[in-house]
Design a protein around this motif. Structure first.
Motif, PDB file in Angstrom:
ATOM      1  N   HIS A 118      23.541  42.510 -62.904  1.00 59.15           N
ATOM      2  CA  HIS A 118      24.559  41.723 -62.209  1.00 59.15           C
ATOM      3  C   HIS A 118      23.929  40.450 -61.653  1.00 59.15           C
ATOM      4  O   HIS A 118      22.721  40.401 -61.411  1.00 59.15           O
ATOM      5  CB  HIS A 118      25.194  42.517 -61.058  1.00 59.15           C
ATOM      6  N   VAL A 119      24.766  39.451 -61.446  1.00 56.65           N
ATOM      7  CA  VAL A 119      24.326  38.234 -60.775  1.00 56.65           C
ATOM      8  C   VAL A 119      25.241  37.996 -59.577  1.00 56.65           C
ATOM      9  O   VAL A 119      26.404  38.427 -59.559  1.00 56.65           O
ATOM     10  CB  VAL A 119      24.349  36.996 -61.705  1.00 56.65           C
ATOM     11  N   LEU A 120      24.690  37.319 -58.578  1.00 58.62           N
ATOM     12  CA  LEU A 120      25.497  36.885 -57.447  1.00 58.62           C
ATOM     13  C   LEU A 120      26.197  35.591 -57.853  1.00 58.62           C
ATOM     14  O   LEU A 120      25.550  34.641 -58.287  1.00 58.62           O
ATOM     15  CB  LEU A 120      24.621  36.663 -56.219  1.00 58.62           C
ATOM     16  N   CYS A 121      27.494  35.572 -57.730  1.00 59.55           N
ATOM     17  CA  CYS A 121      28.307  34.442 -58.168  1.00 59.55           C
ATOM     18  C   CYS A 121      28.942  33.799 -56.937  1.00 59.55           C
ATOM     19  O   CYS A 121      29.642  34.468 -56.172  1.00 59.55           O
ATOM     20  CB  CYS A 121      29.385  34.949 -59.130  1.00 59.55           C
ATOM     21  N   ASP A 122      28.673  32.515 -56.734  1.00 60.17           N
ATOM     22  CA  ASP A 122      29.214  31.765 -55.598  1.00 60.17           C
ATOM     23  C   ASP A 122      30.174  30.710 -56.151  1.00 60.17           C
ATOM     24  O   ASP A 122      29.771  29.829 -56.906  1.00 60.17           O
ATOM     25  CB  ASP A 122      28.089  31.117 -54.801  1.00 60.17           C
ATOM     26  N   ILE A 123      31.440  30.817 -55.767  1.00 58.29           N
ATOM     27  CA  ILE A 123      32.504  30.002 -56.347  1.00 58.29           C
ATOM     28  C   ILE A 123      33.013  29.016 -55.299  1.00 58.29           C
ATOM     29  O   ILE A 123      33.364  29.415 -54.183  1.00 58.29           O
ATOM     30  CB  ILE A 123      33.678  30.890 -56.813  1.00 58.29           C
ATOM     31  N   ARG A 124      33.068  27.762 -55.671  1.00 53.24           N
ATOM     32  CA  ARG A 124      33.570  26.705 -54.790  1.00 53.24           C
ATOM     33  C   ARG A 124      34.980  26.344 -55.233  1.00 53.24           C
ATOM     34  O   ARG A 124      35.218  26.065 -56.407  1.00 53.24           O
ATOM     35  CB  ARG A 124      32.660  25.479 -54.881  1.00 53.24           C
ATOM     36  N   THR A 125      35.925  26.354 -54.289  1.00 55.33           N
ATOM     37  CA  THR A 125      37.311  26.039 -54.633  1.00 55.33           C
ATOM     38  C   THR A 125      37.870  24.976 -53.697  1.00 55.33           C
ATOM     39  O   THR A 125      37.450  24.861 -52.535  1.00 55.33           O
ATOM     40  CB  THR A 125      38.223  27.285 -54.561  1.00 55.33           C
ATOM     41  N   GLU A 126      38.831  24.225 -54.222  1.00 51.11           N
ATOM     42  CA  GLU A 126      39.480  23.177 -53.441  1.00 51.11           C
ATOM     43  C   GLU A 126      40.979  23.191 -53.710  1.00 51.11           C
ATOM     44  O   GLU A 126      41.437  23.633 -54.774  1.00 51.11           O
ATOM     45  CB  GLU A 126      38.903  21.799 -53.801  1.00 51.11           C
ATOM     46  N   PHE A 127      41.715  22.709 -52.730  1.00 50.75           N
ATOM     47  CA  PHE A 127      43.156  22.504 -52.864  1.00 50.75           C
ATOM     48  C   PHE A 127      43.526  21.341 -51.962  1.00 50.75           C
ATOM     49  O   PHE A 127      43.049  21.276 -50.819  1.00 50.75           O
ATOM     50  CB  PHE A 127      43.942  23.760 -52.465  1.00 50.75           C
ATOM     51  N   PRO A 128      44.350  20.389 -52.462  1.00 42.49           N
ATOM     52  CA  PRO A 128      44.665  19.201 -51.655  1.00 42.49           C
ATOM     53  C   PRO A 128      45.186  19.556 -50.267  1.00 42.49           C
ATOM     54  O   PRO A 128      46.066  20.394 -50.110  1.00 42.49           O
ATOM     55  CB  PRO A 128      45.746  18.499 -52.492  1.00 42.49           C
ATOM     56  N   GLY A 129      44.595  18.896 -49.259  1.00 43.81           N
ATOM     57  CA  GLY A 129      45.039  19.091 -47.887  1.00 43.81           C
ATOM     58  C   GLY A 129      44.461  20.305 -47.195  1.00 43.81           C
ATOM     59  O   GLY A 129      44.778  20.562 -46.025  1.00 43.81           O
ATOM     60  N   GLU A 130      43.608  21.065 -47.893  1.00 43.81           N
ATOM     61  CA  GLU A 130      43.015  22.261 -47.303  1.00 43.81           C
ATOM     62  C   GLU A 130      41.488  22.152 -47.346  1.00 43.81           C
ATOM     63  O   GLU A 130      40.943  21.418 -48.180  1.00 43.81           O
ATOM     64  CB  GLU A 130      43.462  23.525 -48.057  1.00 43.81           C
ATOM     65  N   PRO A 131      40.776  22.884 -46.463  1.00 40.86           N
ATOM     66  CA  PRO A 131      39.308  22.824 -46.468  1.00 40.86           C
ATOM     67  C   PRO A 131      38.726  23.399 -47.759  1.00 40.86           C
ATOM     68  O   PRO A 131      39.338  24.265 -48.401  1.00 40.86           O
ATOM     69  CB  PRO A 131      38.909  23.692 -45.261  1.00 40.86           C
ATOM     70  N   VAL A 132      37.559  22.910 -48.126  1.00 39.67           N
ATOM     71  CA  VAL A 132      36.819  23.507 -49.232  1.00 39.67           C
ATOM     72  C   VAL A 132      36.457  24.943 -48.853  1.00 39.67           C
ATOM     73  O   VAL A 132      36.101  25.228 -47.703  1.00 39.67           O
ATOM     74  CB  VAL A 132      35.540  22.699 -49.528  1.00 39.67           C
ATOM     75  N   GLU A 133      36.575  25.844 -49.811  1.00 37.33           N
ATOM     76  CA  GLU A 133      36.243  27.239 -49.571  1.00 37.33           C
ATOM     77  C   GLU A 133      35.235  27.713 -50.611  1.00 37.33           C
ATOM     78  O   GLU A 133      35.165  27.187 -51.722  1.00 37.33           O
ATOM     79  CB  GLU A 133      37.489  28.119 -49.636  1.00 37.33           C
ATOM     80  N   TRP A 134      34.459  28.730 -50.227  1.00 42.73           N
ATOM     81  CA  TRP A 134      33.530  29.385 -51.141  1.00 42.73           C
ATOM     82  C   TRP A 134      33.800  30.883 -51.113  1.00 42.73           C
ATOM     83  O   TRP A 134      34.275  31.427 -50.112  1.00 42.73           O
ATOM     84  CB  TRP A 134      32.085  29.153 -50.725  1.00 42.73           C
ATOM     85  N   MET A 135      33.505  31.530 -52.206  1.00 46.60           N
ATOM     86  CA  MET A 135      33.659  32.977 -52.278  1.00 46.60           C
ATOM     87  C   MET A 135      32.545  33.562 -53.132  1.00 46.60           C
ATOM     88  O   MET A 135      32.247  33.045 -54.214  1.00 46.60           O
ATOM     89  CB  MET A 135      35.003  33.363 -52.879  1.00 46.60           C
ATOM     90  N   CYS A 136      31.931  34.642 -52.649  1.00 47.91           N
ATOM     91  CA  CYS A 136      30.860  35.302 -53.385  1.00 47.91           C
ATOM     92  C   CYS A 136      31.354  36.620 -53.974  1.00 47.91           C
ATOM     93  O   CYS A 136      32.216  37.303 -53.421  1.00 47.91           O
ATOM     94  CB  CYS A 136      29.671  35.588 -52.472  1.00 47.91           C
ATOM     95  N   GLY A 137      30.755  36.954 -55.105  1.00 49.48           N
ATOM     96  CA  GLY A 137      31.033  38.234 -55.729  1.00 49.48           C
ATOM     97  C   GLY A 137      29.905  38.620 -56.656  1.00 49.48           C
ATOM     98  O   GLY A 137      28.988  37.831 -56.930  1.00 49.48           O
TER      99      GLY A 137
END
Length: 209
Positions: free
Chosen positions: A55-74
């Motif tokens: 397995h690998v640790l996966c760090d995902i960066r997401t954006e949506f207009p008008g909202e803060p940048v978010e990250w999620m790990c899995g």
């Protein structure tokens, strides 16, 4: 893609995917229903984990207009994607299937940092602090690297939970369970660097303006 550090993984261990590879993996993540398609995945980085070689640790960066940048790990492997949402059951379920390799002291050290960062209480992770650089501002506390007492098999480490900095002792079992045997508060009002908000599997930068 400039990202903040995560204590379980040295910065140099991350591999940021190319745009083309990110697009391919994004479709797989949407197939796994990891997140709604309304959020744009703008970057993915991966890091190997010595205790989970498949397995690998996966760090995902997401954006949506008008909202803060978010990250999620899995955790990403041939069996799919498992969100690290702060619930210890996610890690224990995987351990019951693959049996983590904890035969080496360095691997135990890495696993302790991983487990404590991705298992949360009401105030967030029990983050193992290994350097004063992990703390915000001029905090007058001594930060010691995690150390194993080979006679008792207990790990002693500095931990930041919420805004409390303390010293704790941990016992790592062969099946991956970790018990906190003791904890001694050292300082209140301490913040990590950079300050983050944790919401299940999602994290975002805390605005302190």
């Amino acid at each position: 893609m400039t990202e903040h550090s995560l204590s379980p993984v040295p910065d140099e261990n991350w591999r940021t995917l190319t745009t083309q590879t990110t697009e391919l993996l994004t479709e797989r993540l949407f197939d796994f229903q990891v997140m709604p398609r309304r959020r744009n995945i703008t970057g993915i980085r991966l890091a190997p984990l010595p205790f989970y070689p498949d397995h690998v640790l996966c760090d995902i960066r997401t954006e949506f207009p008008g909202e803060p940048v978010e990250w999620m790990c899995g955790l990403y492997g041939r069996d799919g994607f498992r969100k690290l949402d702060g619930n210890s059951a996610v890690i224990h379920d995987l351990n019951s299937e693959v049996s983590p390799d904890l035969s080496d002291t360095d691997v135990q050290h890495a696993y302790l940092k991983f487990f404590c960062f991705f298992v949360h209480g009401d105030e967030g992770p029990f983050e193992i602090i290994t350097s004063a650089d992990d703390l915000k501002g001029d905090v007058d506390v001594a930060v010691n690297p995690p150390a194993l007492d080979t006679e008792t098999s207990l790990w002693t480490a500095n931990v930041l939970y919420g805004t409390t900095f303390f010293e704790a002792q941990f016992k790592i079992e062969g099946d991956g369970h970790i018990r906190m045997e003791s904890d001694t508060p050292i300082r209140q009002g301490v913040s990590r660097n950079p300050p983050l908000i944790f919401d299940g599997a999602v994290r975002r930068l805390r605005n302190e303006d």
